[in-house]
Scaffold this active site. Structure first.
Site, PDB file in Angstrom:
ATOM      1  N   ASP A 120      -9.278   6.171  -0.729  1.00  0.00           N
ATOM      2  CA  ASP A 120      -8.241   6.768  -1.560  1.00  0.00           C
ATOM      3  C   ASP A 120      -8.908   7.434  -2.751  1.00  0.00           C
ATOM      4  O   ASP A 120     -10.136   7.589  -2.778  1.00  0.00           O
ATOM      5  CB  ASP A 120      -7.225   5.694  -2.006  1.00  0.00           C
ATOM      6  CG  ASP A 120      -7.835   4.671  -2.959  1.00  0.00           C
ATOM      7  OD1 ASP A 120      -9.081   4.666  -3.136  1.00  0.00           O
ATOM      8  OD2 ASP A 120      -7.076   3.871  -3.531  1.00  0.00           O
ATOM      9  N   GLU A 174       0.822  -1.213   0.000  1.00  0.00           N
ATOM     10  CA  GLU A 174       0.000   0.000   0.000  1.00  0.00           C
ATOM     11  C   GLU A 174       0.853   1.259   0.000  1.00  0.00           C
ATOM     12  O   GLU A 174       0.503   2.265  -0.634  1.00  0.00           O
ATOM     13  CB  GLU A 174      -0.937   0.000   1.213  1.00  0.00           C
ATOM     14  CG  GLU A 174      -2.059  -1.029   1.149  1.00  0.00           C
ATOM     15  CD  GLU A 174      -3.021  -0.792   0.000  1.00  0.00           C
ATOM     16  OE1 GLU A 174      -3.040   0.331  -0.541  1.00  0.00           O
ATOM     17  OE2 GLU A 174      -3.746  -1.726  -0.366  1.00  0.00           O
ATOM     18  N   TYR A 219      -5.450   6.082   5.796  1.00  0.00           N
ATOM     19  CA  TYR A 219      -5.643   5.166   4.678  1.00  0.00           C
ATOM     20  C   TYR A 219      -4.887   3.850   4.897  1.00  0.00           C
ATOM     21  O   TYR A 219      -5.469   2.763   4.803  1.00  0.00           O
ATOM     22  CB  TYR A 219      -5.169   5.828   3.380  1.00  0.00           C
ATOM     23  CG  TYR A 219      -5.031   4.848   2.242  1.00  0.00           C
ATOM     24  CD1 TYR A 219      -6.144   4.414   1.542  1.00  0.00           C
ATOM     25  CD2 TYR A 219      -3.782   4.337   1.893  1.00  0.00           C
ATOM     26  CE1 TYR A 219      -6.028   3.501   0.510  1.00  0.00           C
ATOM     27  CE2 TYR A 219      -3.655   3.419   0.867  1.00  0.00           C
ATOM     28  CZ  TYR A 219      -4.777   3.010   0.175  1.00  0.00           C
ATOM     29  OH  TYR A 219      -4.647   2.097  -0.833  1.00  0.00           O
TER      30      TYR A 219
END
Length: 505
Positions: free
Chosen positions: A234, A134, A216
């Site tokens: 996102d 990520e 996030y």
């Protein structure tokens, strides 16, 4: 409704047909896809009561009024987005359709191949893989990340392996991905977790305490690795949700972003939170794209208000959502870059040879490209001429390395190589590149000793070592310019005439 529906869509919507948000009832003609009837039917019966009634609020009817102060407009915008919450049946259908689509269409990516383990070690391993992937995927395309991820995992398969790495090793592995602060935070975060016992934090609240992990990344790790029912928001998720609800509020404003998190939180499937979050992001990345959404294959197109508005009004488009925000202009900066090459020995050489050592300077530990190595450079306030740039470089070398071009060394070659423009997210940097070949006098090579400046870290490396270092794409481009210049250089370096072969008798 201008803030939420948009100027194009507002003209097509009457007060009458906007009194109640469109939702699918069991008594209406619209039904789930045939393959999902059995999945959704009984599940809606059992779970609809669980959905709180607060998200079924009837949207406020907004009448034309006089202009309001900015504070009131922001407050109204927040209320309107809350009023546009998803209703119970809608939530259940979106969950079911999206997860079925994801199970059939998800991309085969290396970080998704890690088996989900019920034991702590398996979950921690998955958390580490999710974390690294990520972070790499932020501001970077998936196809670019795949090779980096595989190399990273081969070198540091667990968080304990990463915690023992140096920042130089991490930067070398990261070279070319950009946004190098991400790599530094991965290293710092791994060290903190290992120092705390080596057990990965399992909740969003605990993960947020790790350096470099924001909302996030915390949501992604907690939902995918540990099954916590939390949303992940996102750019892809914002785009999908904005189109589902035809939200045209500025997606960059903090109030709007908070409301997108609330809306995404309503949708998360508690039985498969990680898969659902990945499905929502996958939909935005592959189907609900910024410019060319493929609405005909979208599993939740029947719930898309933006698509409905586009069908009602030819002037409206799905791509009207989310609102396009005008990007701020990049700041223009200029720098003089000197690739300083120190030749060994006393004899002058005829032509440029890769036998020298290149001077590298370490950037400060804070700020842009923190802690990375680069060639000596000086920031210039404005565009300047060659003489001004060389004077600035001369002063920098003398102050930082005690290299006096008139006294302590001989200038073998000084050539203006050209210009290179490197674009950052907020800066457009124009670099004037020169090659400066030096030979130190008196066999005194200070570059083989310790730095004489207490505030400037530096080192000298040969061309082979330099090529293998974790350098930024900008520094690599500059070095490539130097190598190309050397290859094309046919004239000998001044200082020694070319020897002619004596004819054999």
């Amino acid at each position: 409704m201008d803030d939420l529906i948009g100027s194009k869509a507002a003209a097509a919507i009457t007060t009458a047909n906007y009194k109640r948000p469109r939702r699918t009832s069991r008594n209406q003609t619209h039904q789930p896809q045939d393959s999902m009837k059995d999945v959704v039917g009984s599940k809606m019966e059992a779970e609809a009561a669980v959905i709180t009634t607060t998200i079924k609020k009837r949207p406020r009817r907004v009448r034309p009024t006089k202009s309001k102060p900015k504070e009131e407009e922001e407050a109204l915008k927040e209320v309107d987005m809350e009023d546009l919450g998803f209703c119970g049946n809608e939530i259940l259908e979106i969950r079911a359709f999206l997860l079925e689509w994801y199970d059939r269409n998800q991309r085969d990516l290396p970080w998704r191949r890690i088996c989900r383990g019920d034991d702590e070690d398996g979950s921690d391993r998955r958390a580490y893989d999710v974390w690294v992937s990520e972070v790499m995927l932020q501001q970077t395309r998936v196809q670019t990340v795949i090779d980096y991820f595989n190399r990273w995992m081969h070198k540091w398969p667990t968080i304990c392996h990463l915690a023992r790495a140096s920042i130089e090793e991490v930067n070398e592995m990261w070279a070319g991905l950009g946004y190098y602060r991400r790599a530094r935070y991965l290293l710092e975060g791994s060290k903190k977790i290992v120092e705390g016992g080596g057990v990965f934090p399992k909740t969003v609240a605990a993960l947020r305490k790790v350096p470099g992990i924001g909302d996030y990344t915390a949501g992604a790790i907690a939902s995918i690795a540990f099954n916590e029912t939390v949303p992940v928001v996102d750019g892809n998720v914002i785009r999908v949700v904005a189109r589902l609800k035809a939200i045209s509020a500025n997606p960059k404003e903090s109030v709007t972003i908070k409301n997108f998190w609330k809306l995404a939180g309503q949708l998360v499937d508690p039985s498969r939170p990680g898969d659902f979050n990945q499905a929502l992001m996958e939909l935005g990345a592959t189907v609900c794209t910024p410019l060319n959404p493929n609405c005909s294959v979208c599993p939740v197109s029947n719930h898309c208000h933006a698509l409905s508005l586009a069908k009602q009004n030819k002037s409206a488009q799905v791509t009207d959502y989310p609102t396009k925000v005008v990007k701020s202009k990049k700041r223009h900066e200029f720098s003089a870059v000197s690739v300083v090459e120190i030749l060994d020995g006393q004899d002058m050489i005829e032509e440029l040879q890769p036998d020298g050592r290149f001077l590298l300077v370490k950037r400060p530990d804070e700020g842009l490209l923190a802690g990375l190595w680069e060639f000596p450079s000086v920031l210039l306030g404005v565009e300047t001429d060659l003489a001004t740039r060389r004077y600035a470089i001369d002063q920098f070398l003398k102050k930082s390395f005690n290299l006096d071009l008139k006294k302590s060394c001989t200038v073998v070659l000084r050539e203006d190589i050209g210009q290179y423009i490197h674009v950052f997210s907020h800066i457009r940097l124009k670099m004037y590149v020169e090659l400066l070949v030096l030979r130190l006098k008196g066999r005194k090579n200070v570059l083989h000793g310790k730095p004489e400046s207490e505030t400037k870290a530096w080192k000298s490396v040969d061309s082979k070592a330099l090529s293998s270092m974790g350098l930024t794409s900008g520094v690599r481009k500059v070095f490539s310019m130097i190598q190309k210049f050397k290859q094309n250089k046919s004239e000998p370096i001044p200082g020694k005439a070319r020897k002619r072969k004596t004819p054999s008798s």
